[in-house]
Write a protein that holds these residues in place. Sequence first.
Motif, mmCIF file in Angstrom:
data_model
loop_
_atom_site.group_PDB
_atom_site.id
_atom_site.type_symbol
_atom_site.label_atom_id
_atom_site.label_comp_id
_atom_site.label_asym_id
_atom_site.label_seq_id
_atom_site.Cartn_x
_atom_site.Cartn_y
_atom_site.Cartn_z
ATOM 1 N N UNK A 164 -11.475 -24.648 8.169
ATOM 2 C CA UNK A 164 -12.209 -23.412 7.868
ATOM 3 C C UNK A 164 -13.675 -23.491 8.303
ATOM 4 N N UNK A 165 -14.405 -24.598 8.024
ATOM 5 C CA UNK A 165 -15.791 -24.668 8.515
ATOM 6 C C UNK A 165 -15.891 -24.559 10.036
ATOM 7 N N UNK A 166 -14.952 -25.194 10.748
ATOM 8 C CA UNK A 166 -14.979 -25.109 12.213
ATOM 9 C C UNK A 166 -14.736 -23.678 12.681
ATOM 10 N N UNK A 167 -13.764 -23.011 12.083
ATOM 11 C CA UNK A 167 -13.471 -21.626 12.449
ATOM 12 C C UNK A 167 -14.631 -20.703 12.102
ATOM 13 N N UNK A 168 -15.280 -20.953 10.958
ATOM 14 C CA UNK A 168 -16.416 -20.108 10.549
ATOM 15 C C UNK A 168 -17.570 -20.247 11.533
ATOM 16 N N UNK A 169 -17.870 -21.472 11.934
ATOM 17 C CA UNK A 169 -18.959 -21.680 12.890
ATOM 18 C C UNK A 169 -18.702 -20.973 14.202
ATOM 19 N N UNK A 170 -17.472 -21.076 14.707
ATOM 20 C CA UNK A 170 -17.113 -20.411 15.966
ATOM 21 C C UNK A 170 -17.166 -18.892 15.830
ATOM 22 N N UNK A 171 -16.618 -18.371 14.741
ATOM 23 C CA UNK A 171 -16.521 -16.924 14.565
ATOM 24 C C UNK A 171 -17.896 -16.281 14.401
ATOM 25 N N UNK A 172 -18.769 -16.927 13.663
ATOM 26 C CA UNK A 172 -20.130 -16.397 13.473
ATOM 27 C C UNK A 172 -20.863 -16.328 14.815
ATOM 28 N N UNK A 173 -20.745 -17.380 15.616
ATOM 29 C CA UNK A 173 -21.369 -17.374 16.939
ATOM 30 C C UNK A 173 -20.811 -16.227 17.790
ATOM 31 N N UNK A 174 -19.489 -16.059 17.736
ATOM 32 C CA UNK A 174 -18.816 -15.043 18.543
ATOM 33 C C UNK A 174 -19.291 -13.634 18.181
ATOM 34 N N UNK A 175 -19.476 -13.368 16.903
ATOM 35 C CA UNK A 175 -19.801 -12.013 16.467
ATOM 36 C C UNK A 175 -21.270 -11.663 16.480
ATOM 37 N N UNK A 176 -22.152 -12.677 16.329
ATOM 38 C CA UNK A 176 -23.565 -12.373 16.107
ATOM 39 C C UNK A 176 -24.519 -12.842 17.195
ATOM 40 N N UNK A 177 -24.146 -13.848 17.939
ATOM 41 C CA UNK A 177 -25.133 -14.512 18.796
ATOM 42 C C UNK A 177 -24.862 -14.271 20.278
ATOM 43 N N UNK A 178 -25.817 -13.653 21.006
ATOM 44 C CA UNK A 178 -25.688 -13.628 22.462
ATOM 45 C C UNK A 178 -25.823 -15.059 22.987
ATOM 46 N N UNK A 179 -25.206 -15.424 24.134
ATOM 47 C CA UNK A 179 -24.641 -14.543 25.159
ATOM 48 C C UNK A 179 -23.165 -14.205 25.011
ATOM 49 N N UNK A 180 -22.616 -14.118 23.799
ATOM 50 C CA UNK A 180 -21.236 -13.681 23.651
ATOM 51 C C UNK A 180 -21.127 -12.201 24.031
ATOM 52 N N UNK A 181 -19.980 -11.786 24.575
ATOM 53 C CA UNK A 181 -19.870 -10.443 25.148
ATOM 54 C C UNK A 181 -20.199 -9.299 24.190
ATOM 55 N N UNK A 182 -19.660 -9.349 22.960
ATOM 56 C CA UNK A 182 -19.892 -8.266 22.011
ATOM 57 C C UNK A 182 -21.372 -8.025 21.734
ATOM 58 N N UNK A 183 -22.093 -9.044 21.252
ATOM 59 C CA UNK A 183 -23.523 -8.855 21.003
ATOM 60 C C UNK A 183 -24.308 -8.416 22.242
ATOM 61 N N UNK A 184 -23.968 -8.946 23.414
ATOM 62 C CA UNK A 184 -24.674 -8.557 24.640
ATOM 63 C C UNK A 184 -24.508 -7.070 24.924
ATOM 64 N N UNK A 185 -23.279 -6.569 24.807
ATOM 65 C CA UNK A 185 -23.033 -5.152 25.058
ATOM 66 C C UNK A 185 -23.731 -4.285 24.027
ATOM 67 N N UNK A 186 -23.706 -4.711 22.760
ATOM 68 C CA UNK A 186 -24.366 -3.944 21.703
ATOM 69 C C UNK A 186 -25.871 -3.897 21.917
ATOM 70 N N UNK A 187 -26.451 -5.011 22.332
ATOM 71 C CA UNK A 187 -27.892 -5.057 22.624
ATOM 72 C C UNK A 187 -28.244 -4.058 23.712
ATOM 73 N N UNK A 188 -27.421 -4.022 24.753
ATOM 74 C CA UNK A 188 -27.656 -3.090 25.857
ATOM 75 C C UNK A 188 -27.480 -1.647 25.409
ATOM 76 N N UNK A 189 -26.455 -1.389 24.591
ATOM 77 C CA UNK A 189 -26.147 -0.017 24.171
ATOM 78 C C UNK A 189 -27.236 0.583 23.283
ATOM 79 N N UNK A 190 -27.774 -0.202 22.364
ATOM 80 C CA UNK A 190 -28.777 0.341 21.434
ATOM 81 C C UNK A 190 -30.205 0.075 21.890
ATOM 82 N N UNK A 191 -30.361 -0.604 23.020
ATOM 83 C CA UNK A 191 -31.698 -0.863 23.549
ATOM 84 C C UNK A 191 -32.475 -1.873 22.740
ATOM 85 N N UNK A 192 -31.799 -2.862 22.162
ATOM 86 C CA UNK A 192 -32.465 -3.875 21.344
ATOM 87 C C UNK A 192 -33.061 -4.966 22.227
#
Length: 465
Positions: A164-192
């Motif tokens: 669970x700790x390993x999965x949590x570390x990976x998942x948090x990075x994936x959802x919140x931290x660029x350069x992962x695709x989701x955060x990068x696209x959201x940054x571009x979309x909202x002009x952050x």
Amino acid sequence: MTHLSVEMLAADAAEPITTAGHAQLGIAVLAGIAVIVLLITKFKLHAFLSLIIGSLVLGAVAGAPLDKTVTSFSAGLGTTVAGTGVLIALGAVLGRLLADSGGADQIVDTILAKAGRKAMPWAMVLIAGIVGLPIFFEVGIVLLIPVVLLVAKRGNFSLMRIGIPALAGLSVMHGLIPPHPGPLVAIDAVGANLGVTLALGVVVAIPTAIIAGPVFSRYAARWVDIQPPENLVPERASDDLEKRPGFGITVATVLLPVVMMLAKALVDIVVDNPEHQVQKAFDVIGSPLIALLTAVIVAMFTLGRAAGFTRGRIAATVEKSLGPIAGVLLIVGAGGGFKQTLVDAGVGQMIMDVSQGWHVSTLLLAWLIAVTIRLATGSATVATISAAGLVAPLAAEMSTPHAALLVLAIGSGSLFFSHVNDAGFWLVKEYFGMDVGQTLKTWSVMETLISVVGIVCVLLLSLVL
């Protein structure tokens, strides 16, 4: 805390492709999402094709001409891939060099050698956080599963206490931290601002990963007490290598793009003059493209050459890294096309119109939209891209920190309750040898914890920024 108000509501810049009323648009959105969910879950159609069909259904139900719907989808797909495609590719190359050179194994082995029994869950979340910075969630799982299974078996741990700790570390990075695709696209979309989002993302990620990882794993291990499956321990990349890069240089290489992007954010704050030569220089140095490209070139020497790779093998490693991301690029691009169809249909304007007079936090609204799309589609990336497109107009008059927090609110929502329509759910289930019920009680609850703790941290930060 930022709230929706008449003063901050800005008209969407895109020309609507339809003049449908709010009720019809609402039905169109539900129909589009329902079709995507049905095609992915019931008919097992690839998410790329499902998103295309869902976008066409959305436009048709909204009463838009088919040609304009196709144009909107194509424009969104092209813009998304153009903005993030190269970055995803560079991240994949860096991740492959990290794995094939034995650098990831070096990080893992060094930290585990220093950690005692009580500290092992904390070591696992730290390992996952470092390894998860430049690579996709699925790749991170493949990299860490051998370690998780080995540590659990040798130390006689419950698999959940380590996994669970390993999965949590990976998942948090994936959802919140660029350069992962989701955060990068959201940054571009909202002009952050990317650097500010990265810095605040780290602030949110640390307590979130701790609570959903080492803390929650205590309870998960009681609910589901299983041992590592004997037949699921694959060989590690470095087992066939005569040498591998050192711990310090490997960590430095992984963190290089992060440091470059944070340096740009710091210069922006300190200098605060777009015409200043120093700020101009750091605008280039700290751009995601240059930061990741620099890290890839450096990694060829610090990781590839250090592992004894020839020029030919480095070239082969780079080539191998690009094939598997084709599906990711197509899904991300199609998600951008669906987002643009939503925006051009006037859904963003509809949300602003309906929200007038509500005293609802914009951050909370963004989180709820992302949660809804995540539950419906099962894809964190699709949820992030679609939600970012819908709430982008609300960011028009936000301050730089609040625009960054909006991205993090969306990212948090995109991780809510992974279940049977999420590929990650089945990946975790199979690797850990669990049944569906056990996966829901552990992995799904962990994802929900990440989402809820993430939005709480975002809302708390919005009170002081």
